[in-house]
Design an enzyme around this catalytic site. Structure first.
Site, PDB file in Angstrom:
ATOM      1  N   ASP A   1     -35.205 -39.261   6.901  1.00 35.34           N
ATOM      2  CA  ASP A   1     -34.282 -37.961   6.281  1.00 35.34           C
ATOM      3  C   ASP A   1     -34.994 -36.561   6.421  1.00 35.34           C
ATOM      4  O   ASP A   1     -35.930 -36.784   6.770  1.00 35.34           O
ATOM      5  CB  ASP A   1     -34.072 -38.421   4.710  1.00 35.34           C
ATOM      6  N   SER A   2     -34.158 -35.844   6.209  1.00 36.02           N
ATOM      7  CA  SER A   2     -34.688 -34.454   6.142  1.00 36.02           C
ATOM      8  C   SER A   2     -35.802 -34.243   5.181  1.00 36.02           C
ATOM      9  O   SER A   2     -36.688 -33.246   5.123  1.00 36.02           O
ATOM     10  CB  SER A   2     -33.787 -33.424   5.872  1.00 36.02           C
TER      11      SER A   2
ATOM     12  N   TYR B   1     -31.353 -30.251   6.230  1.00 36.70           N
ATOM     13  CA  TYR B   1     -30.339 -30.263   7.619  1.00 36.70           C
ATOM     14  C   TYR B   1     -28.879 -29.897   7.119  1.00 36.70           C
ATOM     15  O   TYR B   1     -28.308 -29.538   8.044  1.00 36.70           O
ATOM     16  CB  TYR B   1     -30.382 -31.972   7.981  1.00 36.70           C
ATOM     17  N   GLY B   2     -28.484 -30.068   6.136  1.00 31.45           N
ATOM     18  CA  GLY B   2     -27.070 -29.863   5.706  1.00 31.45           C
ATOM     19  C   GLY B   2     -26.581 -28.169   5.960  1.00 31.45           C
ATOM     20  O   GLY B   2     -25.463 -28.192   6.108  1.00 31.45           O
TER      21      GLY B   2
ATOM     22  N   CYS C   1     -29.554 -39.978   6.055  1.00 33.57           N
ATOM     23  CA  CYS C   1     -29.207 -38.563   5.674  1.00 33.57           C
ATOM     24  C   CYS C   1     -28.078 -38.634   6.114  1.00 33.57           C
ATOM     25  O   CYS C   1     -27.569 -39.078   7.354  1.00 33.57           O
ATOM     26  CB  CYS C   1     -30.309 -37.770   6.344  1.00 33.57           C
ATOM     27  N   ASN C   2     -27.010 -38.131   5.146  1.00 32.15           N
ATOM     28  CA  ASN C   2     -25.608 -37.971   5.361  1.00 32.15           C
ATOM     29  C   ASN C   2     -25.102 -37.331   6.512  1.00 32.15           C
ATOM     30  O   ASN C   2     -24.364 -37.495   7.375  1.00 32.15           O
ATOM     31  CB  ASN C   2     -24.718 -37.597   4.152  1.00 32.15           C
ATOM     32  N   THR C   3     -25.785 -35.948   6.450  1.00 34.74           N
ATOM     33  CA  THR C   3     -25.567 -34.975   7.492  1.00 34.74           C
ATOM     34  C   THR C   3     -25.811 -35.504   8.802  1.00 34.74           C
ATOM     35  O   THR C   3     -25.142 -35.414   9.914  1.00 34.74           O
ATOM     36  CB  THR C   3     -26.334 -33.704   7.224  1.00 34.74           C
TER      37      THR C   3
ATOM     38  N   GLU D   1     -35.057 -31.505  -4.464  1.00 34.93           N
ATOM     39  CA  GLU D   1     -36.314 -31.556  -3.702  1.00 34.93           C
ATOM     40  C   GLU D   1     -37.230 -30.784  -4.703  1.00 34.93           C
ATOM     41  O   GLU D   1     -38.519 -31.096  -4.698  1.00 34.93           O
ATOM     42  CB  GLU D   1     -35.895 -30.534  -2.483  1.00 34.93           C
TER      43      GLU D   1
ATOM     44  N   CYS E   1     -24.697 -37.523  -0.124  1.00 35.61           N
ATOM     45  CA  CYS E   1     -25.908 -37.134   0.270  1.00 35.61           C
ATOM     46  C   CYS E   1     -26.848 -37.928  -0.351  1.00 35.61           C
ATOM     47  O   CYS E   1     -26.946 -38.132  -1.655  1.00 35.61           O
ATOM     48  CB  CYS E   1     -26.118 -35.452   0.009  1.00 35.61           C
ATOM     49  N   THR E   2     -28.094 -38.327   0.154  1.00 38.03           N
ATOM     50  CA  THR E   2     -28.770 -39.220  -0.459  1.00 38.03           C
ATOM     51  C   THR E   2     -29.923 -38.587  -1.400  1.00 38.03           C
ATOM     52  O   THR E   2     -30.674 -39.216  -2.027  1.00 38.03           O
ATOM     53  CB  THR E   2     -29.806 -39.959   0.659  1.00 38.03           C
ATOM     54  N   HIS E   3     -29.763 -37.388  -1.457  1.00 36.70           N
ATOM     55  CA  HIS E   3     -30.375 -36.558  -2.522  1.00 36.70           C
ATOM     56  C   HIS E   3     -29.790 -36.513  -3.944  1.00 36.70           C
ATOM     57  O   HIS E   3     -30.283 -36.572  -4.993  1.00 36.70           O
ATOM     58  CB  HIS E   3     -30.686 -35.165  -2.102  1.00 36.70           C
TER      59      HIS E   3
END
Length: 308
Positions: free
Chosen positions: A26-27, A58-59, A89-91, A169, A203-205
């Site tokens: 992931d980012s 990344y988004g 990461c969805n993006t 984050e 988004c995985t966040h």
């Protein structure tokens, strides 16, 4: 999505067995929600996670840049002998899944968008689905395409929520600031779409902000998190390929599939962590995403710094 690459298709490598790790990238730390779901569903599996913390998010990047970053991150994991690659990461899933599948063929590559879309279609009764995501994911329209491919009558409302990534984050998952931002993003959408009954955390966040998001939307919407659905897809893919890790697939005397990674005992799948910047911060914030039960595994000294 195709993209120019400075690398030729990945060179042939020795076949890996069931004892090899699942690679996840992931980012940043958001993909640890997927790692957590994988551990819960596949407790015997060794896991290798890379967070590209030097270049997040990344988004907000262009599609070409995301494809390049994703290939570089994936290559680190592939070179360490993973048996399956998860784009957590969805993006990156939205714009780089096809490219990575081609570059690293025949390695199975799984993204999080398709499983999330499948779960949303099953959860929605009205067919009106709200997707919260990054700017890049919304711009690419991957969720709308994936949902409508499964349910042609679906009405998909996409909303970019870039501040959610920054909050996650930083480990800010609750409190008045988080709640105010959630209401700012969601109140207008819900007023304009009163028939919506499903909300995708695209988004995985975002799952670590689930309490604040739930409070903002109320009980009328079912929240869908693609992490668990992705873990089910991974389990199905490994079983189909005969690559599920079991106690019999790696006797104690077997060599490690990845240098420095011990072969786990039953129910004790190991996890290793790589980051491209600030390992101590990665461990601190990542513990929020891993959850109390798994946080002890994520110590600063356990995070290896890598350069892409």
């Amino acid at each position: 999505m195709a993209a120019s690459s400075s690398h030729a298709p990945h060179a042939a490598r020795p076949a890996v067995g069931a004892a090899a790790p699942i690679g996840v990238f992931d980012s940043g730390v958001g993909g640890l929600t997927v790692l957590r779901a994988l551990r819960e569903r596949l407790p015997d599996e060794p896991l290798l996670y890379l967070g590209d913390t030097a270049r997040l998010p990344y988004g907000s990047k262009s599609a070409g840049t995301v494809v390049r970053y994703a290939e570089q991150a994936a290559r680190v994991l592939v070179d360490r002998g993973v048996k399956l690659l998860v784009i957590a990461c969805n993006t990156a899933s939205a714009v780089a899944l096809e490219h990575l599948s081609e570059v690293f063929h025949p390695l199975p590559v799984i993204g999080v968008v398709e499983p999330g879309a499948e779960a949303a279609c099953l959860a929605s009764r009205s067919g009106e689905i709200v997707v919260l995501a990054t700017e890049g994911t919304v711009r690419g329209g991957a969720y709308e395409r994936a949902i409508r491919a499964r349910r042609g009558d679906a009405r998909v409302v996409q909303t970019a929520c870039p501040l959610f990534v920054a909050l996650a984050e930083e480990g800010w998952v609750s409190g008045p600031i988080v709640e105010a931002i959630a209401h700012r993003y969601l109140d207008g959408v819900l007023r304009e779409h009163p028939d919506a009954d499903c909300l995708v955390l695209g988004c995985t966040h975002f799952p670590v902000l689930r309490a604040a998001i739930s409070a903002a939307v109320g009980p009328r919407l079912t929240l869908v998190d693609s992490a668990e659905t992705t873990a089910r897809v991974v389990a199905r893919e490994l079983a189909a390929r005969g690559l599920l890790h079991t106690p019999s697939s790696a006797p104690p005397s077997a060599p490690s599939a990845t240098p420095g990674m011990p072969i786990p005992a039953a129910g004790q799948g190991s996890a290793r962590f790589l980051a491209t910047d600030a390992p101590a911060r990665f461990a601190r914030v990542g513990a929020v995403f891993m959850g109390e039960a798994l946080a002890p595994e994520l110590r600063p000294e356990a995070v290896e710094l890598v350069d892409l």
